[in-house]
Write a protein that holds these residues in place. Structure first.
Motif, PDB file in Angstrom:
ATOM      1  N   ARG A   1      -4.650   0.619  -0.499  1.00  0.00           N
ATOM      2  CA  ARG A   1      -5.126  -0.702  -0.493  1.00  0.00           C
ATOM      3  C   ARG A   1      -5.185  -1.375   0.821  1.00  0.00           C
ATOM      4  O   ARG A   1      -4.297  -1.453   1.396  1.00  0.00           O
ATOM      5  CB  ARG A   1      -4.311  -1.331  -1.553  1.00  0.00           C
ATOM      6  N   LYS A   2      -6.464  -2.071   1.010  1.00  0.00           N
ATOM      7  CA  LYS A   2      -6.370  -3.248   2.088  1.00  0.00           C
ATOM      8  C   LYS A   2      -5.637  -4.335   1.713  1.00  0.00           C
ATOM      9  O   LYS A   2      -5.200  -4.581   0.536  1.00  0.00           O
ATOM     10  CB  LYS A   2      -7.911  -3.580   2.315  1.00  0.00           C
TER      11      LYS A   2
ATOM     12  N   GLU B   1      -4.800  -8.152  -6.579  1.00  0.00           N
ATOM     13  CA  GLU B   1      -4.465  -7.384  -7.679  1.00  0.00           C
ATOM     14  C   GLU B   1      -2.887  -7.116  -7.769  1.00  0.00           C
ATOM     15  O   GLU B   1      -2.608  -6.989  -9.107  1.00  0.00           O
ATOM     16  CB  GLU B   1      -4.909  -5.944  -7.422  1.00  0.00           C
ATOM     17  N   GLN B   2      -2.112  -7.660  -6.995  1.00  0.00           N
ATOM     18  CA  GLN B   2      -0.791  -7.389  -7.094  1.00  0.00           C
ATOM     19  C   GLN B   2       0.088  -8.490  -6.938  1.00  0.00           C
ATOM     20  O   GLN B   2       1.348  -8.831  -7.489  1.00  0.00           O
ATOM     21  CB  GLN B   2      -0.204  -6.270  -5.987  1.00  0.00           C
TER      22      GLN B   2
ATOM     23  N   GLY C   1       1.155  -5.571   4.202  1.00  0.00           N
ATOM     24  CA  GLY C   1      -0.369  -4.947   3.970  1.00  0.00           C
ATOM     25  C   GLY C   1      -1.035  -5.151   5.420  1.00  0.00           C
ATOM     26  O   GLY C   1      -0.439  -5.975   6.266  1.00  0.00           O
TER      27      GLY C   1
ATOM     28  N   GLY D   1      -6.202   5.873  -3.437  1.00  0.00           N
ATOM     29  CA  GLY D   1      -5.703   5.255  -4.575  1.00  0.00           C
ATOM     30  C   GLY D   1      -6.554   4.861  -5.485  1.00  0.00           C
ATOM     31  O   GLY D   1      -6.136   4.313  -6.642  1.00  0.00           O
ATOM     32  N   ASP D   2      -7.943   5.255  -5.517  1.00  0.00           N
ATOM     33  CA  ASP D   2      -8.641   5.154  -6.641  1.00  0.00           C
ATOM     34  C   ASP D   2      -8.353   5.745  -8.014  1.00  0.00           C
ATOM     35  O   ASP D   2      -7.756   6.823  -7.949  1.00  0.00           O
ATOM     36  CB  ASP D   2      -9.754   5.835  -6.341  1.00  0.00           C
TER      37      ASP D   2
ATOM     38  N   ASP E   1       0.939  -1.258  -0.086  1.00  0.00           N
ATOM     39  CA  ASP E   1      -0.055   0.125  -0.086  1.00  0.00           C
ATOM     40  C   ASP E   1       0.872   1.449  -0.042  1.00  0.00           C
ATOM     41  O   ASP E   1       2.027   1.275  -0.414  1.00  0.00           O
ATOM     42  CB  ASP E   1      -1.061  -0.014   1.184  1.00  0.00           C
TER      43      ASP E   1
ATOM     44  N   SER F   1     -11.159   5.903  -1.982  1.00  0.00           N
ATOM     45  CA  SER F   1      -9.801   5.601  -1.627  1.00  0.00           C
ATOM     46  C   SER F   1      -8.862   6.624  -2.140  1.00  0.00           C
ATOM     47  O   SER F   1      -8.980   7.009  -3.348  1.00  0.00           O
ATOM     48  CB  SER F   1      -9.312   4.129  -1.799  1.00  0.00           C
TER      49      SER F   1
ATOM     50  N   ASN G   1      -4.130  -0.415   6.114  1.00  0.00           N
ATOM     51  CA  ASN G   1      -5.546   0.326   5.987  1.00  0.00           C
ATOM     52  C   ASN G   1      -6.503  -0.775   6.729  1.00  0.00           C
ATOM     53  O   ASN G   1      -7.392  -0.110   6.899  1.00  0.00           O
ATOM     54  CB  ASN G   1      -5.498   0.284   4.411  1.00  0.00           C
TER      55      ASN G   1
ATOM     56  N   PRO H   1      -7.235  -6.350  -1.664  1.00  0.00           N
ATOM     57  CA  PRO H   1      -7.049  -6.145  -2.905  1.00  0.00           C
ATOM     58  C   PRO H   1      -5.371  -5.820  -3.162  1.00  0.00           C
ATOM     59  O   PRO H   1      -4.953  -6.244  -4.404  1.00  0.00           O
ATOM     60  CB  PRO H   1      -7.566  -4.456  -2.917  1.00  0.00           C
ATOM     61  N   ILE H   2      -4.449  -5.942  -2.173  1.00  0.00           N
ATOM     62  CA  ILE H   2      -3.182  -6.079  -2.598  1.00  0.00           C
ATOM     63  C   ILE H   2      -2.809  -7.324  -3.124  1.00  0.00           C
ATOM     64  O   ILE H   2      -2.224  -7.822  -4.112  1.00  0.00           O
ATOM     65  CB  ILE H   2      -2.309  -5.969  -1.261  1.00  0.00           C
TER      66      ILE H   2
END
Length: 252
Positions: free
Chosen positions: A54-55, A62-63, A79, A237-238, A10, A235, A82, A58-59
């Motif tokens: 990012r919580k 998505e990553q 992570g 990060g949106d 994040d 967020s 958040n 999603p980390i």
């Protein structure tokens, strides 16, 4: 000695708080990539997929697989910060997802650089609540440090890093000094030298900063906008993309 490195996470890993003149951010992971290149005495491939806000879910969603697909020799993973700041935190679920991600990276034969985030709770409203959550999450995962192929860097329990000198004005993100100290913690854990010009030892030896006080202006500028984003489901990060989506060379 690692010659390729990918970072996921994040805002902590993206580098928020260590602002650059061009509007971008640097951060501890960038410093670590430089330290790896200097130790190797040749360019090192470096990617940073972290996105602020990012919580943990999603980390991972998505990553993680994107980072694995890059086939780096080492992936840094952090992570949960958040998640801790939400009204309710499903601690067992967060710990389980973190654990699964570490094992997923190891299963691919990639070294895991597992970090706990720095602890800002001395300076935040409701800091004691968030501190207790961080203590429990760190303790729930510390057994992973004993696994082969895992290096654990416990920034959460670095007491010196709680000093206000290491924190940006929002008191939630590290400033450049804080990011340099985290990078120093990482390189030390890997058994690599910390460049003297970063000044980490000099800053640590200096007198501590003044006691943090949260003024009305602080609440207006930082706390209320944060609450507004939570209430509207937004967020920070949106719409953001990773700052370094592929392995690009870092010169020593």
């Amino acid at each position: 000695m690692f010659h390729s490195y990918a970072a996921i996470g994040d805002s902590f890993t993206e580098g928020v708080g260590d602002d650059l003149p061009d509007g971008g951010v640097r951060g501890w992971a960038d410093f670590v990539a430089l330290g790896l290149a200097r130790a190797a005495r040749e360019p090192v491939g470096y990617a940073n997929l972290a996105i602020r806000g990012r919580k943990l879910g999603p980390i991972v969603d998505e990553q993680l697989e994107v980072a694995i697909a890059l086939r780096p020799e080492v992936i840094s993973f952090n992570g949960g910060g958040n998640d801790m700041l939400r009204p309710r935190m499903p601690e067992e679920r967060v710990a389980a997802r973190f654990r699964q991600a570490v094992h997923r990276i190891r299963d691919e034969g990639i070294h895991v650089l597992m970090l706990s985030g720095a602890n800002p709770t001395d300076h935040l409203p409701l800091g004691k609540v968030f501190d207790a959550r961080g203590v429990r999450l760190t303790a729930a995962l510390e057994d992973l440090a004993a696994l082969d192929g895992v290096t654990f860097v416990d920034n959460f329990n670095d007491r010196g890093l709680r000093d206000i000198r290491y924190w940006s004005p929002d008191k939630l993100h590290l400033n450049s000094l804080g990011h340099a100290r985290v990078a120093s913690n990482v390189l030390t854990a890997l058994g690599l030298p910390v460049p003297a010009e970063w000044g980490v030892e000099e800053v640590a030896a200096a007198p501590p900063g003044p006691r943090s006080r949260n003024t009305a202006a602080y609440y207006r500028e930082f706390v209320l906008p944060w609450i507004g984003r939570r209430l509207t489901g937004r967020s920070s990060g949106d719409g953001r993309e990773p700052k370094r989506a592929t392995l690009l060379p870092v010169e020593p």
